[in-house]
Design a protein around this motif. Structure first.
Motif, PDB file in Angstrom:
ATOM      1  N   LEU A   1      -3.843  -0.057   0.480  1.00 23.01           N
ATOM      2  CA  LEU A   1      -3.582   0.859   1.591  1.00 23.01           C
ATOM      3  C   LEU A   1      -4.831   1.630   2.018  1.00 23.01           C
ATOM      4  O   LEU A   1      -4.810   2.310   3.041  1.00 23.01           O
ATOM      5  CB  LEU A   1      -2.489   1.865   1.205  1.00 23.01           C
ATOM      6  CG  LEU A   1      -1.135   1.291   0.822  1.00 23.01           C
ATOM      7  CD1 LEU A   1      -0.211   2.400   0.338  1.00 23.01           C
ATOM      8  CD2 LEU A   1      -0.523   0.539   1.992  1.00 23.01           C
ATOM      9  N   ASN A   2      -5.880   1.556   1.202  1.00 22.33           N
ATOM     10  CA  ASN A   2      -7.092   2.338   1.431  1.00 22.33           C
ATOM     11  C   ASN A   2      -6.774   3.835   1.433  1.00 22.33           C
ATOM     12  O   ASN A   2      -7.261   4.590   2.276  1.00 22.33           O
ATOM     13  CB  ASN A   2      -7.799   1.911   2.719  1.00 22.33           C
ATOM     14  CG  ASN A   2      -9.248   2.345   2.742  1.00 22.33           C
ATOM     15  OD1 ASN A   2      -9.865   2.548   1.701  1.00 22.33           O
ATOM     16  ND2 ASN A   2      -9.788   2.518   3.938  1.00 22.33           N
ATOM     17  N   ARG A   3      -5.910   4.230   0.492  1.00 20.53           N
ATOM     18  CA  ARG A   3      -5.504   5.634   0.319  1.00 20.53           C
ATOM     19  C   ARG A   3      -5.741   6.018  -1.130  1.00 20.53           C
ATOM     20  O   ARG A   3      -5.947   5.158  -1.996  1.00 20.53           O
ATOM     21  CB  ARG A   3      -4.018   5.815   0.663  1.00 20.53           C
ATOM     22  CG  ARG A   3      -3.610   5.480   2.086  1.00 20.53           C
ATOM     23  CD  ARG A   3      -4.253   6.374   3.144  1.00 20.53           C
ATOM     24  NE  ARG A   3      -3.811   7.732   3.145  1.00 20.53           N
ATOM     25  CZ  ARG A   3      -2.976   8.263   4.019  1.00 20.53           C
ATOM     26  NH1 ARG A   3      -2.479   7.527   4.992  1.00 20.53           N
ATOM     27  NH2 ARG A   3      -2.640   9.526   3.944  1.00 20.53           N
ATOM     28  N   SER A   4      -5.667   7.291  -1.431  1.00 22.36           N
ATOM     29  CA  SER A   4      -5.878   7.745  -2.799  1.00 22.36           C
ATOM     30  C   SER A   4      -4.623   7.526  -3.645  1.00 22.36           C
ATOM     31  O   SER A   4      -3.501   7.501  -3.126  1.00 22.36           O
ATOM     32  CB  SER A   4      -6.277   9.219  -2.827  1.00 22.36           C
ATOM     33  OG  SER A   4      -5.153  10.026  -2.524  1.00 22.36           O
ATOM     34  N   VAL A   5      -4.824   7.397  -4.941  1.00 21.31           N
ATOM     35  CA  VAL A   5      -3.718   7.284  -5.874  1.00 21.31           C
ATOM     36  C   VAL A   5      -2.868   8.548  -5.807  1.00 21.31           C
ATOM     37  O   VAL A   5      -1.636   8.489  -5.856  1.00 21.31           O
ATOM     38  CB  VAL A   5      -4.238   7.037  -7.314  1.00 21.31           C
ATOM     39  CG1 VAL A   5      -3.119   7.151  -8.329  1.00 21.31           C
ATOM     40  CG2 VAL A   5      -4.907   5.675  -7.402  1.00 21.31           C
TER      41      VAL A   5
ATOM     42  N   ASP B   1       1.765   4.409   7.965  1.00 22.89           N
ATOM     43  CA  ASP B   1       1.726   4.320   6.506  1.00 22.89           C
ATOM     44  C   ASP B   1       2.873   3.455   5.994  1.00 22.89           C
ATOM     45  O   ASP B   1       2.682   2.595   5.134  1.00 22.89           O
ATOM     46  CB  ASP B   1       1.833   5.704   5.866  1.00 22.89           C
ATOM     47  CG  ASP B   1       0.631   6.592   6.130  1.00 22.89           C
ATOM     48  OD1 ASP B   1      -0.483   6.057   6.299  1.00 22.89           O
ATOM     49  OD2 ASP B   1       0.819   7.828   6.163  1.00 22.89           O
ATOM     50  N   LEU B   2       4.081   3.691   6.535  1.00 22.20           N
ATOM     51  CA  LEU B   2       5.251   2.916   6.101  1.00 22.20           C
ATOM     52  C   LEU B   2       5.070   1.435   6.397  1.00 22.20           C
ATOM     53  O   LEU B   2       5.448   0.581   5.585  1.00 22.20           O
ATOM     54  CB  LEU B   2       6.517   3.439   6.759  1.00 22.20           C
ATOM     55  CG  LEU B   2       7.027   4.776   6.243  1.00 22.20           C
ATOM     56  CD1 LEU B   2       8.235   5.236   7.054  1.00 22.20           C
ATOM     57  CD2 LEU B   2       7.374   4.701   4.769  1.00 22.20           C
ATOM     58  N   ARG B   3       4.492   1.124   7.539  1.00 25.31           N
ATOM     59  CA  ARG B   3       4.247  -0.274   7.899  1.00 25.31           C
ATOM     60  C   ARG B   3       3.308  -0.912   6.871  1.00 25.31           C
ATOM     61  O   ARG B   3       3.551  -2.020   6.387  1.00 25.31           O
ATOM     62  CB  ARG B   3       3.653  -0.356   9.304  1.00 25.31           C
ATOM     63  CG  ARG B   3       3.518  -1.772   9.834  1.00 25.31           C
ATOM     64  CD  ARG B   3       3.061  -1.815  11.289  1.00 25.31           C
ATOM     65  NE  ARG B   3       4.080  -1.250  12.166  1.00 25.31           N
ATOM     66  CZ  ARG B   3       3.957  -0.092  12.837  1.00 25.31           C
ATOM     67  NH1 ARG B   3       2.850   0.604  12.760  1.00 25.31           N
ATOM     68  NH2 ARG B   3       4.927   0.345  13.604  1.00 25.31           N
ATOM     69  N   GLN B   4       2.247  -0.203   6.502  1.00 25.26           N
ATOM     70  CA  GLN B   4       1.296  -0.725   5.519  1.00 25.26           C
ATOM     71  C   GLN B   4       1.917  -0.829   4.130  1.00 25.26           C
ATOM     72  O   GLN B   4       1.669  -1.800   3.409  1.00 25.26           O
ATOM     73  CB  GLN B   4       0.054   0.170   5.457  1.00 25.26           C
ATOM     74  CG  GLN B   4      -0.833   0.060   6.680  1.00 25.26           C
ATOM     75  CD  GLN B   4      -2.062   0.956   6.544  1.00 25.26           C
ATOM     76  OE1 GLN B   4      -1.972   2.099   6.110  1.00 25.26           O
ATOM     77  NE2 GLN B   4      -3.212   0.407   6.906  1.00 25.26           N
TER      78      GLN B   4
ATOM     79  N   THR C   1      -2.687   2.373  -8.561  1.00 19.82           N
ATOM     80  CA  THR C   1      -4.055   2.029  -8.178  1.00 19.82           C
ATOM     81  C   THR C   1      -4.086   0.759  -7.337  1.00 19.82           C
ATOM     82  O   THR C   1      -4.806   0.693  -6.331  1.00 19.82           O
ATOM     83  CB  THR C   1      -4.938   1.864  -9.441  1.00 19.82           C
ATOM     84  OG1 THR C   1      -4.867   3.069 -10.199  1.00 19.82           O
ATOM     85  CG2 THR C   1      -6.374   1.564  -9.073  1.00 19.82           C
ATOM     86  N   ASP C   2      -3.303  -0.257  -7.729  1.00 16.10           N
ATOM     87  CA  ASP C   2      -3.253  -1.517  -6.976  1.00 16.10           C
ATOM     88  C   ASP C   2      -2.845  -1.271  -5.530  1.00 16.10           C
ATOM     89  O   ASP C   2      -3.503  -1.731  -4.593  1.00 16.10           O
ATOM     90  CB  ASP C   2      -2.245  -2.497  -7.591  1.00 16.10           C
ATOM     91  CG  ASP C   2      -2.606  -2.968  -8.984  1.00 16.10           C
ATOM     92  OD1 ASP C   2      -3.804  -2.969  -9.336  1.00 16.10           O
ATOM     93  OD2 ASP C   2      -1.667  -3.341  -9.734  1.00 16.10           O
ATOM     94  N   VAL C   3      -1.732  -0.558  -5.348  1.00 10.13           N
ATOM     95  CA  VAL C   3      -1.186  -0.350  -4.003  1.00 10.13           C
ATOM     96  C   VAL C   3      -2.077   0.598  -3.206  1.00 10.13           C
ATOM     97  O   VAL C   3      -2.341   0.365  -2.018  1.00 10.13           O
ATOM     98  CB  VAL C   3       0.274   0.156  -4.064  1.00 10.13           C
ATOM     99  CG1 VAL C   3       0.813   0.447  -2.669  1.00 10.13           C
ATOM    100  CG2 VAL C   3       1.152  -0.875  -4.765  1.00 10.13           C
TER     101      VAL C   3
END
Length: 189
Positions: free
Chosen positions: A33-37, A54-57, A27-29
């Protein structure tokens, strides 16, 4: 599973290990990332392939260089997870303080990691580190000055040292590179 899929098979496990080593939840990450769990969970289980962005973020969220999330290739498929060839080590860190590091461990899924470190001549760590780790280093070449928990030491070839949850700093004021192998638990890269 094709060779490219096999080469990337440890990416999710490495992301999970890095996240857990930092005490972060899915949940933290995912929030950073503004992505879903669910999406992040699929990435960690190698069920979804993240884009370069995504990898960069993810690297930024975990505080690692993006190169740590690449370079899972270079070895035959039957060696993945077992062998790291000299020419296929993953670079770690930025090298900006004069420290060149390469991951010797096949991935970050063990309780420890092994790192090959080269300290350039006349280089030094600018800010002391204090990590929640236990670390043991073995000097292969050159000399290194260490400040561990307020105590000063100089180590050379064949010497080893330990750092346990205490502030430390290194410097190589000498004219030749210093080379060490470190074992770090838990993995922090």
């Amino acid at each position: 599973m094709n060779d490219q899929t096999r080469a990337a098979a440890t990416l999710g496990a490495d992301i999970r290990a890095l996240r857990k080593a930092r005490g972060l939840t899915l949940t933290d990450v995912a929030a950073v990332l503004n992505r879903s769990v669910g999406w992040l969970s699929q990435v960690e289980r190698d069920m979804s392939e993240p884009s370069i962005s995504d990898l960069r973020q993810i690297a930024e969220a975990l505080g690692v260089p993006m190169s740590m999330l690449f370079a899972h290739s270079g070895a035959p498929a039957h060696e993945h997870g077992y062998i790291v060839r000299a020419g296929s080590r993953r670079p770690m860190g930025s090298g900006e303080e004069g420290l060149i590091e390469e991951l010797l461990s096949p991935d970050l899924t063990d309780d420890f990691e092994m790192v090959h470190s080269t300290f350039r001549p006349k280089s030094r760590m600018q800010t002391p580190a204090n990590r929640p780790t236990q670390e043991v280093g073995y000097m292969i070449a050159g000399r290194l000055d260490l400040l561990i928990g307020g105590r000063s030491f100089t180590v050379g070839p064949g010497d080893s040292f330990r750092i346990r949850h205490e502030p430390y700093q290194w410097s190589n004021p000498y004219d030749e590179p210093a080379v060490a192998v470190w074992v770090i638990a838990p993995p922090v890269y």
